[in-house]
Design a protein around this motif. Structure first.
Motif, short mmCIF file in Angstrom:
data_model
loop_
_atom_site.label_atom_id
_atom_site.label_comp_id
_atom_site.label_asym_id
_atom_site.label_seq_id
_atom_site.Cartn_x
_atom_site.Cartn_y
_atom_site.Cartn_z
N PHE A 118 0.98 -1.26 -0.12
CA PHE A 118 0.05 -0.06 -0.06
C PHE A 118 0.94 1.28 0.06
CE2 PHE A 118 -1.87 3.39 2.47
CZ PHE A 118 -2.90 3.74 1.68
N CYS A 119 2.05 1.45 0.88
CA CYS A 119 2.77 2.58 0.82
C CYS A 119 3.42 2.63 -0.44
CB CYS A 119 3.80 2.54 2.35
SG CYS A 119 3.14 2.52 3.52
N VAL A 120 3.99 1.76 -1.11
CA VAL A 120 4.83 1.92 -2.29
C VAL A 120 3.58 2.35 -3.48
CG1 VAL A 120 6.00 0.54 -4.11
CG2 VAL A 120 6.52 0.21 -1.75
N PHE A 121 2.66 1.77 -3.49
CA PHE A 121 1.77 1.95 -4.51
C PHE A 121 1.11 3.49 -4.34
CE2 PHE A 121 2.21 -2.50 -6.09
CZ PHE A 121 2.35 -2.33 -7.38
N LEU A 122 0.93 3.70 -3.14
CA LEU A 122 0.40 5.05 -2.82
C LEU A 122 1.19 6.17 -3.17
CD1 LEU A 122 -1.78 7.04 -1.52
CD2 LEU A 122 -0.93 6.55 0.64
N SER A 123 2.59 5.89 -3.07
CA SER A 123 3.60 7.13 -3.37
C SER A 123 3.66 6.94 -5.05
CB SER A 123 4.97 6.30 -3.15
OG SER A 123 5.65 5.17 -3.91
N PHE A 124 3.40 5.93 -5.57
CA PHE A 124 3.22 5.80 -7.27
C PHE A 124 2.18 6.43 -7.76
CE2 PHE A 124 1.52 3.45 -10.80
CZ PHE A 124 2.64 4.17 -11.92
N TYR A 125 0.98 6.10 -7.19
CA TYR A 125 -0.20 6.76 -7.71
C TYR A 125 -0.49 8.27 -7.07
CZ TYR A 125 -1.78 2.29 -9.37
OH TYR A 125 -1.94 1.16 -9.82
N LEU A 126 0.22 8.92 -6.23
CA LEU A 126 0.18 10.19 -5.94
C LEU A 126 0.67 11.00 -7.05
CD1 LEU A 126 -0.62 11.87 -3.32
CD2 LEU A 126 1.69 11.74 -2.59
N LEU A 127 1.80 10.71 -7.78
CA LEU A 127 2.36 11.28 -8.61
C LEU A 127 1.83 10.81 -10.10
CD1 LEU A 127 6.05 11.06 -7.65
CD2 LEU A 127 4.62 13.08 -7.57
N LEU A 128 1.04 9.96 -10.07
CA LEU A 128 0.40 9.54 -11.51
C LEU A 128 -0.22 10.56 -12.49
CD1 LEU A 128 -0.12 7.43 -13.53
CD2 LEU A 128 -2.29 6.76 -12.25
N PRO A 129 -1.03 11.31 -11.88
CA PRO A 129 -1.93 12.41 -12.73
C PRO A 129 -1.02 13.67 -12.71
CG PRO A 129 -2.84 12.34 -10.46
CD PRO A 129 -1.67 10.94 -10.57
N LEU A 130 -0.04 13.79 -12.00
CA LEU A 130 0.92 14.95 -12.22
C LEU A 130 1.97 15.20 -13.16
CD1 LEU A 130 1.27 15.74 -8.38
CD2 LEU A 130 -0.51 16.50 -9.81
N LEU A 131 2.52 13.83 -13.48
CA LEU A 131 3.59 13.60 -14.55
C LEU A 131 3.26 14.10 -15.81
CD1 LEU A 131 5.38 10.53 -12.85
CD2 LEU A 131 6.14 12.82 -13.07
N PRO A 132 2.23 13.81 -16.43
CA PRO A 132 1.81 14.02 -17.73
C PRO A 132 1.87 15.45 -17.87
CG PRO A 132 0.47 12.32 -17.28
CD PRO A 132 0.99 12.75 -15.93
N VAL A 133 1.24 16.27 -16.87
CA VAL A 133 1.01 17.88 -16.79
C VAL A 133 2.38 18.37 -16.40
CG1 VAL A 133 -0.01 19.70 -15.74
CG2 VAL A 133 -1.34 17.56 -15.88
N TYR A 134 3.18 17.82 -15.57
CA TYR A 134 4.60 18.18 -15.37
C TYR A 134 5.44 18.18 -16.65
CZ TYR A 134 9.30 18.34 -13.38
OH TYR A 134 10.59 18.54 -13.04
N ALA A 135 5.34 17.34 -17.62
CA ALA A 135 6.14 16.90 -18.64
C ALA A 135 5.90 17.98 -19.75
CB ALA A 135 5.94 15.49 -19.26
N ALA A 136 4.30 18.29 -19.78
CA ALA A 136 3.58 19.35 -20.68
C ALA A 136 4.37 20.70 -20.18
CB ALA A 136 2.31 19.35 -20.89
N GLY A 137 4.40 20.79 -18.83
CA GLY A 137 4.96 22.36 -18.58
C GLY A 137 6.51 22.36 -18.88
N LEU A 138 7.15 21.28 -19.10
CA LEU A 138 8.65 21.36 -19.50
C LEU A 138 8.75 21.60 -20.93
CD1 LEU A 138 10.21 18.70 -17.35
CD2 LEU A 138 10.17 21.05 -16.83
N GLY A 139 7.64 21.76 -21.64
CA GLY A 139 7.79 22.09 -23.19
C GLY A 139 7.50 20.67 -23.87
N MET A 140 7.42 19.66 -23.38
CA MET A 140 7.17 18.35 -24.37
C MET A 140 5.95 18.33 -24.95
SD MET A 140 8.80 15.67 -21.59
CE MET A 140 10.48 15.77 -20.69
N GLY A 141 6.09 17.61 -26.06
CA GLY A 141 4.83 17.55 -27.12
C GLY A 141 4.21 16.26 -26.73
N GLU A 142 2.97 15.74 -27.23
CA GLU A 142 2.08 14.72 -26.99
C GLU A 142 2.99 13.28 -26.97
OE1 GLU A 142 -1.05 15.64 -29.48
OE2 GLU A 142 -2.16 16.50 -27.86
#
Length: 483
Positions: A118-142
């Motif tokens: 639970f601890c390991v997967f909670l750490s993973f899913y906490l960042l899951l919805p943020l990473l695509p937006v974070y990558a887009a904010g760095l100027g990456m394309g789709e």
């Protein structure tokens, strides 16, 4: 000799060890006790005739001429010694408690492993919805975002066969701890990755952790639980990851607003570190064996390839949802992708254990086929829906289908191999899992620029439909062999 006679007197194994029950053995009139005939068996028949040349008239007591009175005296004298002996009988299995109820699944060892997961997967899913937006904010394309998200799964896929080979050879616990520690390291490094190349490197490290941790964890689960309840156990253990999926994305948005992306990464690092500490406390369930040959052919379990192929087909759309749903909801003006993933997790929590129990009773294919059909239907809704309630309803539907298929597929893979190859079976299963996620994210990411979100998710829906047809092809066969 003492253990069998005590079992004869008491009729039941000791409760403290959870051994199986045995009906009381009451000798019928004229029965004889025959030493050496087996595990304390009382045979309701006369002993064999004495060998030629032996004279019973001389009054000598041979081993096969005990009277019932003599037998009763010996039983009573030895019963006290047997009561002090707490060893299980040789070859005893803890499948059933003395009460006749199935053995408890949620043991302390299981609970400790569940908490670590639970601890390991909670750490993973906490960042899951943020990473695509974070990558887009760095100027990456789709397409670049698809690569960054997908390389995680590909790194995990590469390491899983090796992890399965090691856990069958050296034991489970070391790989379990290493995987959890890599989760913590990757979470700590994300804020320092400010361009595509460093972010790809961190994703590879994170994916390596995913390659190690679940492979060892599920191998331990298969060791801890009875084979007859394996599907139910997989559903129960998988609830740790599902609860992380329910809580993580829902907390991600508020946590980022309060702490910022860097603060969320620090929080995820703390959770993964706690998982590492719990993994350290976990008892290893496998003995070290002779080093098996390290060959590509020997890293996977060929017997488990069929359920692994169905897993791959189910995970292609799951990878597409993880990578592109946050972008889809933003394009369609829907508030947040977090609620979508939370609803998936809620449905998973409701359905997983029940689906596992059904697969134990009815067989794996008959549960997998309709579940994958439901997954396909949910993706078609995502492809065409624009109302928030429809998108969120599709998330609930996806969770019901995916949660129904996953424990049955995992147990199916474990059913088909001997106990010494369970690590390889789980490596085969999770290799297909990661190949489906990573391959789907990269391939469908390339399709996105051509077909848009509607075409992407319509194409993704075809994969579980094919899987449902393949599962149906196995329904008429006998239930998978349980080992």
């Amino acid at each position: 000799m003492f253990l069998p006679i005590g079992a004869f007197l008491t009729g039941t194994r000791r409760r403290s060890r959870g051994w199986g029950t045995r009906p009381p053995l009451v000798p019928a009139a004229g029965a004889r006790w025959h030493p050496g005939v087996g595990v304390g068996e009382v045979r309701g028949r006369e002993p064999p005739a004495p060998a030629a040349g032996r004279d019973r008239s001389e009054g000598a007591l041979s081993r096969d001429t005990w009277t019932q009175r003599d037998e009763g005296v010996i039983v009573m004298l030895v019963a006290a010694l047997d009561a002090l002996d707490t060893r299980p009988p040789q070859g005893a299995t803890p499948a059933v408690k003395p009460t006749g109820q199935p053995e408890r699944l949620f043991t302390p060892a299981f609970a400790l492993l569940w908490a670590a997961s639970f601890c390991v997967f909670l750490s993973f899913y906490l960042l899951l919805p943020l990473l695509p937006v974070y990558a887009a904010g760095l100027g990456m394309g789709e397409s670049s975002i698809g690569l960054v998200i997908g390389v995680f799964a590909l790194a995990s896929m590469v390491w899983k066969p090796w992890a399965g080979w090691v856990v069958d050879w050296r034991g489970r616990r070391g790989i379990l701890m290493a995987g959890a520690a890599l989760f913590a390291l990757a979470n700590l490094c994300y804020p320092a990755a400010r361009s595509a190349a460093p972010l790809l490197l961190v994703r590879v490290v994170h994916g390596t952790g995913m390659g190690l941790f679940p492979t060892a964890a599920v191998a331990i689960v298969t060791d801890l639980v009875p084979a007859a309840r394996r599907g139910e156990a997989m559903g129960l253990f998988g609830m740790a990851a599902n609860l992380g999926l329910a809580v993580g994305p829902a907390l991600a948005g508020p946590a980022e607003a309060w702490l910022g992306f860097t603060g969320v990464c620090v929080l995820a690092t703390g959770l993964a570190t706690a998982g590492t500490a719990l993994a350290f406390l976990t008892r290893d369930t496998a003995r070290r064996t002779a080093r098996p040959p390290l060959r590509l052919r020997g890293l996977l379990a060929p017997q488990a390839l069929y359920p692994a192929a169905l897993t791959l087909l189910a995970l292609v759309p799951y990878g597409a949802l993880m990578a592109f749903l946050p972008l889809l909801v933003r394009e369609r003006g829907i508030a947040s992708a977090g609620l979508f993933f939370t609803l998936i997790a809620a449905a998973l929590l409701v359905i997983r254990t029940t689906a596992g129990q059904l697969s134990d009773r009815l067989g794996r294919p008959i549960v997998v086929a309709p579940a994958l059909a439901v997954v396909a239907a949910s993706l078609l809704v995502v492809a065409v829906a624009r109302a928030p309630w429809a998108i969120y309803g599709a998330g609930l539907l996806f969770g019901l289908g995916f949660g129904g298929a996953q424990p049955a597929l995992m147990a199916w893979a474990a059913d088909l191999v001997p106990p010494g190859d369970r690590g390889k079976a789980m490596a085969t299963y999770y290799t297909a899992w990661e190949l489906g996620i990573g391959g789907g994210q990269i391939a469908l990411g390339a399709l996105l620029s051509v077909a848009g979100f509607a075409g992407l998710f319509a194409a993704a829906a075809m994969m579980p439909l094919i899987g449902a047809a393949l599962a149906l092809a196995r329904v008429p066969t006998a239930r998978a062999r349980v080992t």
